[in-house]
Design a protein around this motif. Structure first.
Motif, PDB file in Angstrom:
ATOM      1  N   LEU A 103       0.846  -1.188   0.000  1.00 40.99           N
ATOM      2  CA  LEU A 103       0.000   0.000   0.000  1.00 40.99           C
ATOM      3  C   LEU A 103       0.881   1.237   0.000  1.00 40.99           C
ATOM      4  N   LEU A 104       0.580   2.197  -0.869  1.00 39.34           N
ATOM      5  CA  LEU A 104       1.335   3.440  -0.964  1.00 39.34           C
ATOM      6  C   LEU A 104       0.416   4.614  -0.675  1.00 39.34           C
ATOM      7  N   LEU A 105       0.939   5.608   0.027  1.00 41.07           N
ATOM      8  CA  LEU A 105       0.178   6.800   0.380  1.00 41.07           C
ATOM      9  C   LEU A 105       1.037   8.015   0.047  1.00 41.07           C
ATOM     10  N   TRP A 106       0.482   8.986  -0.710  1.00 41.54           N
ATOM     11  CA  TRP A 106       1.251  10.176  -1.061  1.00 41.54           C
ATOM     12  C   TRP A 106       0.311  11.375  -1.167  1.00 41.54           C
ATOM     13  N   ASP A 107       0.915  12.559  -1.267  1.00 39.25           N
ATOM     14  CA  ASP A 107       0.125  13.788  -1.328  1.00 39.25           C
ATOM     15  C   ASP A 107       0.300  14.476  -2.674  1.00 39.25           C
ATOM     16  N   VAL A 108      -0.731  15.196  -3.090  1.00 42.79           N
ATOM     17  CA  VAL A 108      -0.706  16.016  -4.297  1.00 42.79           C
ATOM     18  C   VAL A 108      -1.195  17.407  -3.906  1.00 42.79           C
ATOM     19  N   ILE A 109      -0.339  18.418  -4.084  1.00 40.01           N
ATOM     20  CA  ILE A 109      -0.687  19.784  -3.700  1.00 40.01           C
ATOM     21  C   ILE A 109      -0.688  20.663  -4.937  1.00 40.01           C
ATOM     22  N   GLU A 110      -1.800  21.353  -5.160  1.00 37.71           N
ATOM     23  CA  GLU A 110      -1.924  22.312  -6.252  1.00 37.71           C
ATOM     24  C   GLU A 110      -2.597  23.568  -5.716  1.00 37.71           C
ATOM     25  N   GLY A 111      -1.836  24.657  -5.668  1.00 36.28           N
ATOM     26  CA  GLY A 111      -2.382  25.894  -5.120  1.00 36.28           C
ATOM     27  C   GLY A 111      -2.747  25.716  -3.663  1.00 36.28           C
ATOM     28  N   ASP A 112      -4.002  25.982  -3.305  1.00 36.34           N
ATOM     29  CA  ASP A 112      -4.433  25.803  -1.925  1.00 36.34           C
ATOM     30  C   ASP A 112      -5.263  24.533  -1.770  1.00 36.34           C
ATOM     31  N   HIS A 113      -4.991  23.552  -2.627  1.00 35.30           N
ATOM     32  CA  HIS A 113      -5.767  22.315  -2.656  1.00 35.30           C
ATOM     33  C   HIS A 113      -4.831  21.138  -2.383  1.00 35.30           C
ATOM     34  N   LEU A 114      -5.169  20.305  -1.391  1.00 36.18           N
ATOM     35  CA  LEU A 114      -4.362  19.134  -1.047  1.00 36.18           C
ATOM     36  C   LEU A 114      -5.207  17.871  -1.188  1.00 36.18           C
ATOM     37  N   GLU A 115      -4.652  16.870  -1.860  1.00 35.18           N
ATOM     38  CA  GLU A 115      -5.284  15.558  -1.946  1.00 35.18           C
ATOM     39  C   GLU A 115      -4.325  14.504  -1.413  1.00 35.18           C
ATOM     40  N   ILE A 116      -4.859  13.554  -0.647  1.00 33.28           N
ATOM     41  CA  ILE A 116      -4.111  12.393  -0.213  1.00 33.28           C
ATOM     42  C   ILE A 116      -4.532  11.217  -1.090  1.00 33.28           C
ATOM     43  N   TRP A 117      -3.552  10.616  -1.765  1.00 27.08           N
ATOM     44  CA  TRP A 117      -3.804   9.501  -2.672  1.00 27.08           C
ATOM     45  C   TRP A 117      -3.320   8.188  -2.071  1.00 27.08           C
ATOM     46  N   CYS A 118      -3.950   7.109  -2.484  1.00 30.18           N
ATOM     47  CA  CYS A 118      -3.555   5.777  -2.027  1.00 30.18           C
ATOM     48  C   CYS A 118      -3.629   4.813  -3.202  1.00 30.18           C
ATOM     49  N   ALA A 119      -2.725   3.851  -3.220  1.00 33.24           N
ATOM     50  CA  ALA A 119      -2.727   2.813  -4.255  1.00 33.24           C
ATOM     51  C   ALA A 119      -2.364   1.481  -3.622  1.00 33.24           C
ATOM     52  N   GLU A 120      -2.981   0.424  -4.132  1.00 35.18           N
ATOM     53  CA  GLU A 120      -2.649  -0.929  -3.690  1.00 35.18           C
ATOM     54  C   GLU A 120      -1.965  -1.654  -4.838  1.00 35.18           C
ATOM     55  N   ILE A 121      -0.801  -2.249  -4.525  1.00 34.45           N
ATOM     56  CA  ILE A 121       0.036  -2.881  -5.542  1.00 34.45           C
ATOM     57  C   ILE A 121       0.148  -4.370  -5.253  1.00 34.45           C
ATOM     58  N   SER A 122      -0.257  -5.201  -6.210  1.00 40.81           N
ATOM     59  CA  SER A 122      -0.033  -6.635  -6.083  1.00 40.81           C
ATOM     60  C   SER A 122       1.354  -6.971  -6.625  1.00 40.81           C
ATOM     61  N   LEU A 123       1.944  -8.033  -6.118  1.00 45.76           N
ATOM     62  CA  LEU A 123       3.323  -8.386  -6.448  1.00 45.76           C
ATOM     63  C   LEU A 123       3.377  -9.763  -7.104  1.00 45.76           C
TER      64      LEU A 123
END
Length: 431
Positions: free
Chosen positions: A357-377
């Protein structure tokens, strides 16, 4: 929240009686052995478990019992639940969330948080049905010895006995039902540099001193349990230490030259995975932690090129203010001009069963999103592991967001045998 153990009852005097096993004599299945009753109920569907919770008080208690959890885990009926602790200034209090999975969209939903939780540098570890939050910094540079437990069956908090010394950025690991904690204290020569907590007796004990104390570092950035018999801790200069609870002995592991300061080590299917500053996920075999002159050799997880740019640009901050100040003074000595935030991976990595599981942020101007992805191996022929994106979407939005420099995230995933319906009902019932 106290920042030391000096004004508290000594840990060895703090004892709690272990909970009694559930009384199953009331069950319609009471003619069967208790183990068989638990086995039957552990196989019940998630929706039916929620219905059972409202049948009677005994059923409610059983749905929340550790015995049912243990049985479901042993039968392979447990689920993976993602818990996220997120700090978004100017709010000084970390907030907790759980990932709610939908048919087309996954979202982070808030659960009760702890107003007295340390805002930075706490260590966390999952055991049975709870998440332990250990130590951390309060008032930026003051360590705390406090330990808190999040009961994931009811989403309630309780304080457990404090450690013998205050710690921040400590290494933690679970072996045979006990929690081992290394480092993170001010005095690297302290006899309490490492401690162990026994949840059954609710007591802390100091571990035998490490032979070579002069090389210990108070800053630990990762820890990993290998083969359920050794705990490895990684310090700020990529040295590894190990402790074997079964032998009661310390050792030095292999040095860990990294692909750009790796973070968030975890074991998945007997391989070690981590996140690198470059935005790549790396892996290596656990036996490479044993000391060798050439150091550990990390291989890249292939097939994640589409995520790399987003992961490398993430700036989820996961270090404390004191470490940042120390870096500012240290970089002058070594002639470096980069900020600490540019040297550490911003993406957080955790495990979800056999997936990443990966968690990261995306910031554009005054807008923040927290993203998540699930990776199978998938391990292919030869020394290659390929990753496939099972799903990826924004799981949380903060709007407006004006504090780009300071977003902290703590990601934890663990096996939990309940379901969202029953957890919500139990929470409401106890209220």
């Amino acid at each position: 929240m106290s920042n030391s153990a000096t004004n508290k009852e000594p840990p060895h005097k703090k004892r709690k009686t272990s909970p009694s096993p559930p009384d199953l004599s009331w069950s319609p299945l009471s003619s069967l052995p208790d183990e068989m009753i638990l086995s039957c109920l552990a196989r019940v569907s998630r929706l039916d478990q929620a219905a059972l919770s409202i049948v009677s008080k005994p059923y409610r208690s059983l749905m929340a019992s550790p015995e049912l959890y243990k049985t479901r885990s042993e039968l392979g009926c447990a689920e993976n639940c993602l818990y996220v602790c997120l700090l978004t200034p100017p709010d000084p209090t970390p907030r907790w969330f759980i990932l709610r999975r939908g048919e087309t969209l996954n979202r982070l939903s808030p659960i009760p948080s702890l107003s007295s939780q340390s805002p930075e540098a706490s260590s966390v570890v999952v055991m049975d049905w709870g998440i332990y939050v250990i130590g951390g910094f309060i008032k930026e540079t003051t360590r705390t010895s406090d330990v808190w437990l999040l009961d994931c069956r009811s989403h309630t908090w309780c304080q457990v006995p404090s450690m013998g010394v205050a710690r921040a950025c400590a290494a933690v690991g679970v072996v045979n039902g006990k929690i081992y904690v290394f480092g993170g204290c001010l005095d690297p020569d302290s006899s309490n540099w490492a401690e162990v907590f026994d949840p059954k007796t609710q007591t802390w004990e100091s571990l035998p001193p490490m032979p070579d104390r002069t090389k210990r570092n108070q800053y630990i950035h990762d820890s990993v349990v290998v083969r359920e018999d050794k705990i490895f801790a990684v310090d700020a200069v990529d040295r590894t230490y190990c402790y074997s609870p079964s032998e009661g002995k310390w050792g030095r592991g292999n040095d860990a030259p990294t692909q750009g300061n790796t973070r968030d080590w975890c074991v998945i299917d007997n391989l070690i995975f981590c996140m690198a500053l470059s935005g790549s996920v790396y892996w290596c075999a656990p036996d490479q932690l044993e000391r060798e002159p050439e150091g550990m050799y990390w291989r890249k997880v292939e097939g994640l090129v589409s995520l790399k740019k987003r992961l490398s640009s993430s700036r989820l901050v996961h270090f404390d203010g004191k470490m940042e100040a120390l870096w500012e003074s240290y970089k002058i000595t070594i002639g470096r001009d980069k900020k600490l935030i540019d040297l550490l991976p911003g993406t957080r990595l955790s495990k979800s069963g056999s997936n990443v599981l990966l968690l990261w942020d995306v910031i554009e101007g005054d807008h923040l999103e927290i993203w998540c992805a699930e990776i199978s191996l998938e391990r292919r022929q030869g020394p290659e592991i390929w990753g496939s994106i099972e799903w990826s979407n924004a799981v949380m939005t903060v709007d407006p967001f004006l504090h780009h420099y300071k977003v902290g995230a703590l990601l934890k995933c663990f096996q939990y045998p309940g379901d969202e319906l029953s957890m919500n009902f139990i929470t409401k019932y106890h209220q």
